[in-house]
Design a protein around this motif. Structure first.
Motif, PDB file in Angstrom:
ATOM      1  N   HIS A  19       0.795  -1.216   0.000  1.00 50.82           N
ATOM      2  CA  HIS A  19       0.000   0.000   0.000  1.00 50.82           C
ATOM      3  C   HIS A  19       0.834   1.276   0.000  1.00 50.82           C
ATOM      4  O   HIS A  19       0.281   2.371   0.050  1.00 50.82           O
ATOM      5  CB  HIS A  19      -0.947  -0.012   1.202  1.00 50.82           C
ATOM      6  CG  HIS A  19      -1.835  -1.220   1.199  1.00 50.82           C
ATOM      7  ND1 HIS A  19      -2.825  -1.406   0.262  1.00 50.82           N
ATOM      8  CD2 HIS A  19      -1.856  -2.306   1.986  1.00 50.82           C
ATOM      9  CE1 HIS A  19      -3.427  -2.555   0.486  1.00 50.82           C
ATOM     10  NE2 HIS A  19      -2.848  -3.130   1.530  1.00 50.82           N
ATOM     11  N   LEU A  20       2.144   1.150  -0.056  1.00 51.67           N
ATOM     12  CA  LEU A  20       3.006   2.327  -0.113  1.00 51.67           C
ATOM     13  C   LEU A  20       3.073   2.870  -1.540  1.00 51.67           C
ATOM     14  O   LEU A  20       3.106   2.107  -2.497  1.00 51.67           O
ATOM     15  CB  LEU A  20       4.431   1.977   0.324  1.00 51.67           C
ATOM     16  CG  LEU A  20       4.667   1.684   1.795  1.00 51.67           C
ATOM     17  CD1 LEU A  20       6.120   1.255   2.012  1.00 51.67           C
ATOM     18  CD2 LEU A  20       4.359   2.890   2.645  1.00 51.67           C
ATOM     19  N   PRO A  21       3.132   4.190  -1.692  1.00 58.10           N
ATOM     20  CA  PRO A  21       3.259   4.754  -3.035  1.00 58.10           C
ATOM     21  C   PRO A  21       4.670   4.616  -3.599  1.00 58.10           C
ATOM     22  O   PRO A  21       4.891   4.830  -4.774  1.00 58.10           O
ATOM     23  CB  PRO A  21       2.906   6.231  -2.827  1.00 58.10           C
ATOM     24  CG  PRO A  21       3.207   6.491  -1.398  1.00 58.10           C
ATOM     25  CD  PRO A  21       2.965   5.203  -0.662  1.00 58.10           C
ATOM     26  N   GLY A  22       5.632   4.246  -2.775  1.00 55.67           N
ATOM     27  CA  GLY A  22       7.021   4.096  -3.217  1.00 55.67           C
ATOM     28  C   GLY A  22       7.504   2.679  -3.062  1.00 55.67           C
ATOM     29  O   GLY A  22       6.724   1.731  -3.124  1.00 55.67           O
ATOM     30  N   VAL A  23       8.796   2.551  -2.855  1.00 52.36           N
ATOM     31  CA  VAL A  23       9.437   1.240  -2.753  1.00 52.36           C
ATOM     32  C   VAL A  23      10.256   1.199  -1.463  1.00 52.36           C
ATOM     33  O   VAL A  23      10.946   2.152  -1.130  1.00 52.36           O
ATOM     34  CB  VAL A  23      10.366   0.988  -3.962  1.00 52.36           C
ATOM     35  CG1 VAL A  23      11.164  -0.271  -3.795  1.00 52.36           C
ATOM     36  CG2 VAL A  23       9.552   0.934  -5.238  1.00 52.36           C
ATOM     37  N   LEU A  24      10.180   0.083  -0.779  1.00 53.76           N
ATOM     38  CA  LEU A  24      11.002  -0.157   0.395  1.00 53.76           C
ATOM     39  C   LEU A  24      12.093  -1.137  -0.014  1.00 53.76           C
ATOM     40  O   LEU A  24      11.806  -2.148  -0.646  1.00 53.76           O
ATOM     41  CB  LEU A  24      10.155  -0.754   1.521  1.00 53.76           C
ATOM     42  CG  LEU A  24      10.888  -1.120   2.805  1.00 53.76           C
ATOM     43  CD1 LEU A  24      11.383   0.140   3.504  1.00 53.76           C
ATOM     44  CD2 LEU A  24       9.971  -1.906   3.719  1.00 53.76           C
ATOM     45  N   PHE A  25      13.351  -0.809   0.323  1.00 53.01           N
ATOM     46  CA  PHE A  25      14.428  -1.725  -0.029  1.00 53.01           C
ATOM     47  C   PHE A  25      15.522  -1.692   1.030  1.00 53.01           C
ATOM     48  O   PHE A  25      15.620  -0.746   1.814  1.00 53.01           O
ATOM     49  CB  PHE A  25      15.022  -1.401  -1.406  1.00 53.01           C
ATOM     50  CG  PHE A  25      15.749  -0.084  -1.484  1.00 53.01           C
ATOM     51  CD1 PHE A  25      17.123  -0.031  -1.297  1.00 53.01           C
ATOM     52  CD2 PHE A  25      15.070   1.086  -1.768  1.00 53.01           C
ATOM     53  CE1 PHE A  25      17.797   1.180  -1.389  1.00 53.01           C
ATOM     54  CE2 PHE A  25      15.729   2.294  -1.855  1.00 53.01           C
ATOM     55  CZ  PHE A  25      17.099   2.342  -1.659  1.00 53.01           C
ATOM     56  N   CYS A  26      16.316  -2.732   1.037  1.00 51.82           N
ATOM     57  CA  CYS A  26      17.476  -2.829   1.913  1.00 51.82           C
ATOM     58  C   CYS A  26      18.673  -3.150   1.021  1.00 51.82           C
ATOM     59  O   CYS A  26      18.744  -4.230   0.436  1.00 51.82           O
ATOM     60  CB  CYS A  26      17.271  -3.925   2.963  1.00 51.82           C
ATOM     61  SG  CYS A  26      18.660  -4.074   4.100  1.00 51.82           S
ATOM     62  N   ALA A  27      19.567  -2.170   0.878  1.00 48.59           N
ATOM     63  CA  ALA A  27      20.740  -2.335   0.022  1.00 48.59           C
ATOM     64  C   ALA A  27      21.944  -2.724   0.863  1.00 48.59           C
ATOM     65  O   ALA A  27      22.080  -2.297   2.011  1.00 48.59           O
ATOM     66  CB  ALA A  27      21.023  -1.046  -0.741  1.00 48.59           C
ATOM     67  N   ASN A  28      22.808  -3.506   0.275  1.00 49.27           N
ATOM     68  CA  ASN A  28      24.038  -3.927   0.937  1.00 49.27           C
ATOM     69  C   ASN A  28      25.174  -2.984   0.567  1.00 49.27           C
ATOM     70  O   ASN A  28      25.193  -2.411  -0.520  1.00 49.27           O
ATOM     71  CB  ASN A  28      24.396  -5.357   0.528  1.00 49.27           C
ATOM     72  CG  ASN A  28      23.291  -6.318   0.900  1.00 49.27           C
ATOM     73  OD1 ASN A  28      22.861  -6.365   2.045  1.00 49.27           O
ATOM     74  ND2 ASN A  28      22.809  -7.078  -0.064  1.00 49.27           N
ATOM     75  N   ASN A  29      26.120  -2.828   1.457  1.00 44.77           N
ATOM     76  CA  ASN A  29      27.271  -1.971   1.217  1.00 44.77           C
ATOM     77  C   ASN A  29      28.337  -2.772   0.473  1.00 44.77           C
ATOM     78  O   ASN A  29      29.360  -3.148   1.023  1.00 44.77           O
ATOM     79  CB  ASN A  29      27.809  -1.437   2.548  1.00 44.77           C
ATOM     80  CG  ASN A  29      28.960  -0.484   2.356  1.00 44.77           C
ATOM     81  OD1 ASN A  29      29.180   0.027   1.260  1.00 44.77           O
ATOM     82  ND2 ASN A  29      29.713  -0.246   3.404  1.00 44.77           N
ATOM     83  N   ASP A  30      28.073  -3.043  -0.796  1.00 47.61           N
ATOM     84  CA  ASP A  30      29.032  -3.769  -1.619  1.00 47.61           C
ATOM     85  C   ASP A  30      29.190  -3.062  -2.963  1.00 47.61           C
ATOM     86  O   ASP A  30      28.536  -2.053  -3.219  1.00 47.61           O
ATOM     87  CB  ASP A  30      28.627  -5.241  -1.800  1.00 47.61           C
ATOM     88  CG  ASP A  30      27.274  -5.426  -2.455  1.00 47.61           C
ATOM     89  OD1 ASP A  30      26.798  -4.496  -3.152  1.00 47.61           O
ATOM     90  OD2 ASP A  30      26.683  -6.497  -2.289  1.00 47.61           O
ATOM     91  N   GLU A  31      30.055  -3.568  -3.796  1.00 51.15           N
ATOM     92  CA  GLU A  31      30.376  -2.873  -5.052  1.00 51.15           C
ATOM     93  C   GLU A  31      29.249  -2.842  -6.073  1.00 51.15           C
ATOM     94  O   GLU A  31      29.262  -2.017  -6.985  1.00 51.15           O
ATOM     95  CB  GLU A  31      31.634  -3.460  -5.678  1.00 51.15           C
ATOM     96  CG  GLU A  31      31.484  -4.888  -6.156  1.00 51.15           C
ATOM     97  CD  GLU A  31      32.762  -5.452  -6.721  1.00 51.15           C
ATOM     98  OE1 GLU A  31      32.702  -6.074  -7.794  1.00 51.15           O
ATOM     99  OE2 GLU A  31      33.818  -5.271  -6.095  1.00 51.15           O
ATOM    100  N   HIS A  32      28.263  -3.708  -5.933  1.00 44.92           N
ATOM    101  CA  HIS A  32      27.162  -3.735  -6.899  1.00 44.92           C
ATOM    102  C   HIS A  32      25.873  -3.139  -6.346  1.00 44.92           C
ATOM    103  O   HIS A  32      24.859  -3.137  -7.027  1.00 44.92           O
ATOM    104  CB  HIS A  32      26.880  -5.180  -7.339  1.00 44.92           C
ATOM    105  CG  HIS A  32      28.050  -5.830  -7.989  1.00 44.92           C
ATOM    106  ND1 HIS A  32      28.509  -5.469  -9.228  1.00 44.92           N
ATOM    107  CD2 HIS A  32      28.885  -6.804  -7.558  1.00 44.92           C
ATOM    108  CE1 HIS A  32      29.559  -6.190  -9.534  1.00 44.92           C
ATOM    109  NE2 HIS A  32      29.810  -7.011  -8.534  1.00 44.92           N
ATOM    110  N   PHE A  33      25.932  -2.628  -5.104  1.00 48.72           N
ATOM    111  CA  PHE A  33      24.729  -2.141  -4.431  1.00 48.72           C
ATOM    112  C   PHE A  33      23.652  -3.228  -4.462  1.00 48.72           C
ATOM    113  O   PHE A  33      22.508  -2.987  -4.825  1.00 48.72           O
ATOM    114  CB  PHE A  33      24.195  -0.859  -5.083  1.00 48.72           C
ATOM    115  CG  PHE A  33      25.095   0.325  -4.943  1.00 48.72           C
ATOM    116  CD1 PHE A  33      24.963   1.188  -3.875  1.00 48.72           C
ATOM    117  CD2 PHE A  33      26.087   0.582  -5.869  1.00 48.72           C
ATOM    118  CE1 PHE A  33      25.796   2.290  -3.748  1.00 48.72           C
ATOM    119  CE2 PHE A  33      26.930   1.674  -5.754  1.00 48.72           C
ATOM    120  CZ  PHE A  33      26.784   2.536  -4.679  1.00 48.72           C
ATOM    121  N   SER A  34      24.070  -4.450  -4.114  1.00 48.65           N
ATOM    122  CA  SER A  34      23.115  -5.562  -4.135  1.00 48.65           C
ATOM    123  C   SER A  34      22.028  -5.338  -3.091  1.00 48.65           C
ATOM    124  O   SER A  34      22.203  -4.569  -2.149  1.00 48.65           O
ATOM    125  CB  SER A  34      23.837  -6.890  -3.892  1.00 48.65           C
ATOM    126  OG  SER A  34      24.389  -6.908  -2.596  1.00 48.65           O
TER     127      SER A  34
END
Length: 80
Positions: A19-34
């Motif tokens: 129900h959010l109008p955006g996106v929730l994400f959890c990025a890792n601190n690595d070279e590919h922003f996985s």
């Protein structure tokens, strides 16, 4: 029947983010922003599926000429 806490948490977060109008994400601190998590409605914002973003990370969406600058700013932010 045993349900893992992880499964309950993912289901709960998925229910909230639908129900959010955006996106929730959890990025890792690595070279590919996985990513370790990104909400399913990411396709509305990015045009990429949840699977594609989890597989490829965020760096592929950034122009290659900007990679170095983005990485330097990320490293600076995490060093302070």
């Amino acid at each position: 029947m045993h349900t893992s806490t992880s499964h309950i948490s993912k289901k709960f977060i998925s229910g909230l983010t639908t129900h959010l109008p955006g996106v929730l994400f959890c990025a890792n601190n690595d070279e590919h922003f996985s990513l370790s998590y990104i909400s399913e409605n990411c396709v509305k914002l990015t045009g990429y599926t949840q699977h594609e973003l989890l597989e490829d990370g965020l760096l592929f969406m950034i122009d290659q000429h900007d990679h170095r600058s983005i990485k330097e700013k990320k490293d600076l932010a995490f060093s302070t």
